[in-house]
Design a protein around this motif. Structure first.
Motif, short mmCIF file in Angstrom:
data_model
loop_
_atom_site.label_atom_id
_atom_site.label_comp_id
_atom_site.label_asym_id
_atom_site.label_seq_id
_atom_site.Cartn_x
_atom_site.Cartn_y
_atom_site.Cartn_z
N UNK A 110 14.98 -22.94 -4.12
CA UNK A 110 15.66 -22.16 -3.49
C UNK A 110 15.57 -21.94 -2.18
N UNK A 111 14.92 -23.06 -1.58
CA UNK A 111 14.55 -23.03 0.04
C UNK A 111 15.81 -23.29 0.66
N UNK A 112 15.62 -23.03 2.10
CA UNK A 112 16.77 -23.28 2.95
C UNK A 112 16.88 -25.04 3.11
N UNK A 113 18.02 -25.29 2.86
CA UNK A 113 18.14 -26.83 3.10
C UNK A 113 17.65 -27.35 4.39
N UNK A 114 18.40 -26.91 5.49
CA UNK A 114 18.41 -27.34 6.77
C UNK A 114 16.82 -27.45 7.19
N UNK A 115 15.95 -26.09 6.71
CA UNK A 115 14.52 -25.96 7.21
C UNK A 115 13.78 -27.19 6.58
N UNK A 116 14.10 -27.79 5.47
CA UNK A 116 13.30 -28.74 4.86
C UNK A 116 13.72 -30.21 5.38
N UNK A 117 14.91 -30.07 5.79
CA UNK A 117 15.29 -31.70 6.37
C UNK A 117 14.98 -31.70 7.73
N UNK A 118 14.97 -30.66 8.50
CA UNK A 118 14.61 -30.61 9.78
C UNK A 118 13.16 -31.16 10.07
N UNK A 119 12.18 -30.66 9.18
CA UNK A 119 10.86 -31.01 9.21
C UNK A 119 10.70 -32.20 8.68
N UNK A 120 10.99 -32.64 7.73
CA UNK A 120 11.00 -34.03 7.09
C UNK A 120 11.74 -35.26 8.10
N UNK A 121 12.84 -35.01 8.65
CA UNK A 121 13.33 -35.75 9.78
C UNK A 121 12.67 -36.12 10.79
N UNK A 122 12.03 -34.68 11.70
CA UNK A 122 11.48 -34.83 12.73
C UNK A 122 10.13 -35.60 12.81
N UNK A 123 9.41 -35.42 11.44
CA UNK A 123 8.27 -36.31 11.27
C UNK A 123 8.41 -37.66 10.98
N UNK A 124 9.64 -38.21 10.40
CA UNK A 124 9.97 -39.27 10.18
C UNK A 124 10.41 -40.05 11.34
N UNK A 125 10.96 -39.42 12.24
CA UNK A 125 11.38 -39.80 13.54
C UNK A 125 10.13 -39.95 14.32
N UNK A 126 9.11 -39.18 14.53
CA UNK A 126 8.04 -39.60 15.06
C UNK A 126 7.07 -40.85 14.76
N UNK A 127 7.19 -40.93 13.38
CA UNK A 127 6.25 -42.00 12.68
C UNK A 127 7.21 -43.38 13.33
N UNK A 128 8.46 -43.32 13.13
CA UNK A 128 9.18 -44.56 13.46
C UNK A 128 9.09 -44.75 15.00
N UNK A 129 9.07 -43.77 15.94
CA UNK A 129 9.02 -43.96 17.26
C UNK A 129 7.47 -44.37 17.59
N UNK A 130 6.48 -44.07 16.94
CA UNK A 130 5.29 -44.29 17.13
C UNK A 130 4.98 -45.81 16.98
N UNK A 131 5.66 -46.12 15.70
CA UNK A 131 5.37 -47.61 15.41
C UNK A 131 6.01 -48.58 16.63
N UNK A 132 7.24 -47.94 17.20
CA UNK A 132 7.94 -48.98 18.25
C UNK A 132 7.07 -48.82 19.51
N UNK A 133 6.21 -47.83 19.61
CA UNK A 133 5.58 -47.41 21.06
C UNK A 133 4.17 -47.86 21.28
N UNK A 134 3.65 -48.75 20.21
CA UNK A 134 2.36 -49.19 20.15
C UNK A 134 1.22 -48.24 19.48
N UNK A 135 1.69 -47.43 18.66
CA UNK A 135 0.62 -46.64 18.05
C UNK A 135 0.17 -47.77 16.76
N UNK A 136 -0.95 -47.58 16.69
CA UNK A 136 -1.50 -48.61 15.54
C UNK A 136 -1.31 -48.11 14.04
N UNK A 137 -1.16 -47.02 13.96
CA UNK A 137 -0.64 -46.28 12.45
C UNK A 137 0.19 -45.16 12.77
#
Length: 320
Positions: free
Chosen positions: A10-37
Motif C-alpha cells: 500500500x505504499x505511495x507509488x510516486x514515492x517509491x518510483x522517485x527513489x528508484x529513478x533518482x538513484x538509477x539516474x545517478x548510476x547512469x550518469x556516474x558511468x558516463x562521467x568517469x566513475x569507476x563503479x
C-alpha cells in the motif's frame, strides 16, 4: 553506498518510483562521467515476497532476511492520508515487523531515513524521540499530538539527526534522495539535479496551507476564521481570546500544541498568504499593506523577502 528501500504493502507509488529513478539516474550518469563503479547499490526489500502499491501495482521484493549489510535504509510513504487509517495501518503485522527491523538496523549503526508519511512509521519505532525531525506539513498537527517527544519542525524539507533522516511532504522523497546522493558525491548530486530539473528546496514553509492545518482542531479553526476577518486590524492575543470566549493562555497552548507555533506566528502566516495572493494579482503594495495590517509597504516588502526568499517583483513575475 549500499541502500535498502524498505517497501510495505500500500505504499505511495510516486514515492517509491522517485527513489528508484533518482538513484538509477545517478548510476547512469556516474558511468558516463568517469566513475569507476556504480556508486549506488539499491535493493528493494520487504517482509513479504511481493507488495502491492496504493494504486494496485504488484512487484516482487527481496526478503528482508537477505540483508546483511547496508549504509542506509529508506522508508517510502504509505499511500494513506487519513490519521485514523494510518493508525490502523501501523498496527498491521507487516508494519510491526518492519519497525522491529528498523530498530535493529539502527542499533547496528545503519542509517535510517523516511519521507512524507513514512516518517510516522519511523516515529512509531521511537527512533525519533528527543530528535529533531520533519514530516508532511499536512499531517503535522496529528504528528505533534501522537509523538510529543519528537522535536518537530515541519517547516523544514530535510532534517538529519545522528544517522536518522526525515523529509517532508510527498515530493520530499526527491529531496531525501538528493540528500543521500550528496553524502556519496556532492558533484554527482548536482549533476543529477540538473539532468532531472530538480530545484533544491530547504523549506516546506511557503507550500503550507494555514487554514488546512487549522481545521485539525475546533478552537484553532475558530481562531483561523477570526484572524482572517481581522488581518487589517493587526494582532492582539487578548482580543482574539475574548472573541473566542477562552483565556489567552488556553489559546496560546492550543495553537502551540496543534500548529507548533504561537497565535501571533500563525496570524503572520495568514498575513503572508494573503499578501502573496494580492501581489500575484497585481494589487498596489500600499493597499496590500493596509489590508494585512501594516502601516507601510516597506515593512511588508522586507517581510515578504525574509519569509519567501523573493521580493515583490519576483512574485509577480512567477504568476505571468
Amino acid at each position: 553506498m549500499r541502500l535498502v528501500i524498505f517497501a510495505l504493502d500500500g505504499l505511495f507509488d510516486t514515492g517509491l518510483t522517485v527513489l528508484l529513478d533518482t538513484f538509477a539516474m545517478a548510476n547512469e550518469l556516474a558511468a558516463s562521467h568517469g566513475f569507476a563503479t556504480e556508486p549506488f547499490d539499491v535493493r528493494l526489500v520487504g517482509v513479504r515476497r511481493r507488495i502491492r502499491t496504493a494504486h494496485g501495482l504488484s512487484t516482487s521484493v527481496e526478503p528482508v532476511s537477505t540483508i546483511s549489510r547496508a549504509d542506509w535504509v529508506v522508508v517510502p510513504a504509505p499511500g494513506i492520508r487519513e490519521p485514523e487509517r494510518l493508525i490502523e495501518r501501523m498496527q498491521d503485522r507487516d508494519a510491526r515487523d518492519a519497525m522491529t527491523y528498523l530498530r535493529s538496523w539502527h542499533a547496528d549503526g545503519i542509517g535510517v531515513a523516511a519521507a512524507c508519511i513514512g516518517t510516522f512509521l519511523l516515529a512509531e519505532t521511537g527512533l525519533l524521540d528527543n530528535r529533531e525531525a520533519t514530516t508532511t506539513w499536512s499531517l503535522a498537527p496529528f504528528f505533534r499530538q501522537r509523538y510529543p517527544a519528537v522535536n518537530l519542525d515541519d517547516s523544514r524539507m530535510v532534517v538529519a539527526s545522528h544517522r536518522v533522516v526525515t523529509a517532508g511532504s510527498a515530493m520530499g522523497h526527491l529531496d531525501l534522495a538528493l540528500w543521500l546522493l550528496r553524502q556519496a558525491s556532492p558533484e554527482l548530486a548536482t549533476l543529477v539535479a540538473r539532468f532531472m530539473l530538480i530545484d533544491r528546496r530547504s523549506s516546506q514553509a511557503e507550500y503550507i496551507i494555514p487554514d488546512y492545518l487549522a481545521h485539525a482542531d475546533p478552537l484553532v479553526a475558530r481562531f483561523e476564521r477570526w484572524a482572517r476577518d481581522n488581518l487589517s486590524l493587526g494582532f492582539s492575543l487578548q482580543a482574539a481570546a475574548a472573541a473566542l470566549s477562552v483565556g489567552p493562555r488556553t489559546l496560546q497552548r492550543r495553537t502551540e500544541a496543534v500548529l507548533g507555533k504561537s497565535p501571533l506566528a500563525f496570524f503572520q502566516d495568514l498575513r503572508i498568504e494573503r499578501a502573496q495572493h494580492l501581489v500575484s494579482v497585481g494589487y498596489d503594495l500600499e493597499k496590500i499593506a493596509s489590508e494585512v495590517g501594516y502601516a507601510d509597504s516597506a515593512t511588508l516588502r522586507t517581510l515578504l523577502r525574509r519569509r519567501l526568499g523573493r521580493g515583490v517583483r519576483e512574485l509577480r513575475a512567477e504568476m505571468r
